[in-house]
Design an enzyme around this catalytic site. Structure first.
Site, PDB file in Angstrom:
ATOM      1  N   ILE A  65       0.658  -0.995   0.091  1.00 30.82           N
ATOM      2  CA  ILE A  65       0.088   0.288   0.010  1.00 30.82           C
ATOM      3  C   ILE A  65       1.178   1.116  -0.213  1.00 30.82           C
ATOM      4  O   ILE A  65       2.317   1.235   0.641  1.00 30.82           O
ATOM      5  CB  ILE A  65      -0.854   0.308   0.973  1.00 30.82           C
ATOM      6  CG1 ILE A  65      -1.749   1.250   1.060  1.00 30.82           C
ATOM      7  CG2 ILE A  65      -0.002   0.028   2.643  1.00 30.82           C
ATOM      8  CD1 ILE A  65      -3.075   1.329   2.096  1.00 30.82           C
ATOM      9  N   MET A 120       1.099   4.595   0.680  1.00 28.05           N
ATOM     10  CA  MET A 120       0.491   6.258   0.980  1.00 28.05           C
ATOM     11  C   MET A 120       1.721   7.258   1.116  1.00 28.05           C
ATOM     12  O   MET A 120       1.438   7.776   0.211  1.00 28.05           O
ATOM     13  CB  MET A 120       0.015   5.959   2.352  1.00 28.05           C
ATOM     14  CG  MET A 120      -0.895   5.198   2.424  1.00 28.05           C
ATOM     15  SD  MET A 120      -1.800   4.921   4.244  1.00 28.05           S
ATOM     16  CE  MET A 120      -0.757   3.101   4.429  1.00 28.05           C
ATOM     17  N   GLY A 133       7.435  14.009   0.573  1.00 29.33           N
ATOM     18  CA  GLY A 133       7.706  15.166   0.808  1.00 29.33           C
ATOM     19  C   GLY A 133       6.446  15.146   2.234  1.00 29.33           C
ATOM     20  O   GLY A 133       6.323  16.041   2.989  1.00 29.33           O
ATOM     21  N   GLU A 150      -4.538  -2.416  12.242  1.00 25.51           N
ATOM     22  CA  GLU A 150      -3.198  -1.910  11.295  1.00 25.51           C
ATOM     23  C   GLU A 150      -2.387  -1.691  12.211  1.00 25.51           C
ATOM     24  O   GLU A 150      -1.084  -2.187  13.043  1.00 25.51           O
ATOM     25  CB  GLU A 150      -3.308  -0.653  10.618  1.00 25.51           C
ATOM     26  CG  GLU A 150      -1.745   0.088  10.266  1.00 25.51           C
ATOM     27  CD  GLU A 150      -1.657   1.023   9.438  1.00 25.51           C
ATOM     28  OE1 GLU A 150      -0.478   1.437   9.152  1.00 25.51           O
ATOM     29  OE2 GLU A 150      -2.470   1.461   8.518  1.00 25.51           O
ATOM     30  N   GLN A 195      22.539  -3.643  26.887  1.00 24.80           N
ATOM     31  CA  GLN A 195      23.106  -2.617  27.184  1.00 24.80           C
ATOM     32  C   GLN A 195      23.436  -3.952  28.242  1.00 24.80           C
ATOM     33  O   GLN A 195      24.949  -4.189  28.096  1.00 24.80           O
ATOM     34  CB  GLN A 195      22.662  -1.771  28.659  1.00 24.80           C
ATOM     35  CG  GLN A 195      23.913  -0.808  29.455  1.00 24.80           C
ATOM     36  CD  GLN A 195      24.469  -0.120  28.430  1.00 24.80           C
ATOM     37  OE1 GLN A 195      24.167   0.580  27.343  1.00 24.80           O
ATOM     38  NE2 GLN A 195      25.707   0.048  29.465  1.00 24.80           N
ATOM     39  N   GLY A 250       3.651   3.441  10.439  1.00 27.23           N
ATOM     40  CA  GLY A 250       2.638   3.484  11.258  1.00 27.23           C
ATOM     41  C   GLY A 250       1.501   3.774  12.071  1.00 27.23           C
ATOM     42  O   GLY A 250       0.409   4.791  12.958  1.00 27.23           O
TER      43      GLY A 250
END
Length: 384
Positions: free
Chosen positions: A128, A130, A134, A249, A343, A370
């Site tokens: 997908i 999207m 920019g 999602e 760590q 997401g």
């Protein structure tokens, strides 16, 4: 330790757990041994998708009339957990938890019949599109257009950071069919674009700091012509469709990051019990046990919350802000676990030969994709 040793989980039934055993066995045989090679190639081979499809790992929710088993989201969640815990990087969750939902809910009968069976089998891989160079979180600012020309759309624009971009056969492209619409979201639509369309071009497989085998790409659309019938659902409803699918999602991401955090914790417990230091092992230090105890407590809370969220989603009751809260909390927890576990590995944690190094790098994007943590807080805050 494996995920089925986590006591008291209530989101799943016996059928889910039987499916989990099948998935785990498959990943141990067909996935885990090949991850290093896939990372070197920066791509998961297509035959792995087809093998996964053959055992029912892809798109479990698809109805039987479209070649699927017609199961509930719990089966998706099992795959998400096992994939993340095993560290196998294929983009199954994008196809099974995100893309398929758009086709199931908004696709025409013809679109469903054409694409869903092959998505279930792994013959077709989807993406997908999207995000643009920019435009990230501000989806209404996209510049890709789909202009009508007779009985076709003509697409022009550039997308980036597209998961499954190199392998994709079918891409759901978010574009403006009415660039002059006010407000802007009313002019957005979702257009189905096959990868063999003239003018469609896959760009670079982007060089990321982690998740090397999970292909992430630029996509270019230069006068790409597709039939009007390739519009998903109604023209101008794309933004509404995208918003309606966000709870699942974001829950999907929360599930995966929780499982990967659990794996890092389990590996770190084993490492500290083996690593020699000052005539003992690292685990013998009180600080080590206190750090691990604190992480264990938070992971315990995380699993309980996930089971609540999964159960709520299975009832169709998970809200947008609840999905955002799950994505926010679990991705932030994942980063805390990864950083503290690295760590405790000391210098070894900075070496790529140790799994924690790869897991740490891979986890950094979880608070970005997401929807960033900041956007998640904005979504939650608007409902206060």
């Amino acid at each position: 330790m494996t995920l089925d040793t986590l006591a008291g989980r209530f989101a799943y039934n016996d059928d889910h757990e039987a499916f989990r055993r099948t998935v785990r066995s498959f990943l141990e045989r067909e996935g885990v041994p090949h991850v290093a090679a896939w990372e070197a190639d920066r791509l998961v081979p297509r035959d792995f998708w087809r093998k996964a499809g053959a055992i029912g790992m892809l798109c479990p929710s698809v109805a039987e009339r479209y070649g699927g088993p017609g199961l509930d989201f719990g089966y998706n969640a099992v795959v998400d957990e096992e994939m993340a815990y095993a560290g196998v990087p294929a983009g199954f969750s994008l196809q099974s938890d995100i893309v398929v939902g758009y086709l199931e809910h908004y696709g025409s009968d013809e679109q469903k019949a054409q694409w869903l069976p092959r998505m279930v089998s792994g013959e077709v891989i989807t993406a997908i599109a999207m995000t643009e160079p920019g435009t990230g979180s501000d989806l209404q600012a996209i510049r890709t257009t789909a202009r009508k020309d007779g009985n076709h759309y003509v697409l022009n624009g550039t997308k980036t950071y597209i998961t499954n971009g190199q392998n994709t056969d079918l891409t759901l492209v978010v574009a403006k069919t009415d660039p002059d619409a006010i407000p802007a979201w009313k002019g957005m639509s979702i257009i189905l674009v096959e990868s063999d369309r003239a003018g469609f071009r896959k760009g670079r497989n982007l060089d990321k700091i982690g998740q090397e085998a999970a292909d992430t790409s630029e996509l270019f659309f230069d006068d790409v012509r597709v039939p009007i019938t390739h519009c998903l659902g109604e023209e101008g409803k794309g933004f509404t469709y995208l918003m309606s699918q966000l709870p699942q999602e974001r829950l999907s991401i929360a599930i995966s990051v929780q499982a990967s955090a659990q794996k890092a914790f389990d590996e770190t417990v084993a490492f500290t019990k083996d690593r020699k230091a000052f005539a003992g092992v690292v685990f013998d230090f009180q600080n080590t046990r206190f750090v691990l105890a604190g992480l264990k407590a938070k992971l315990q809370v995380g699993w309980a919350h996930l089971d609540w969220a999964i159960a709520r989603h299975l009832k169709g009751a998970l809200t947008n802000e609840e999905g955002a809260a799950a994505k926010l909390w679990h991705s932030e927890l994942q980063w805390e676990v990864m950083d503290q576990c690295l760590q405790l590995h000391g210098g070894a944690g900075y070496m790529n030969e140790y799994p924690i190094a790869r897991s740490w790098r891979a986890a950094r994007v979880s608070r970005i994709y997401g929807g960033t943590s900041e956007i998640m807080k904005e979504v939650i805050g608007r409902k206060l």
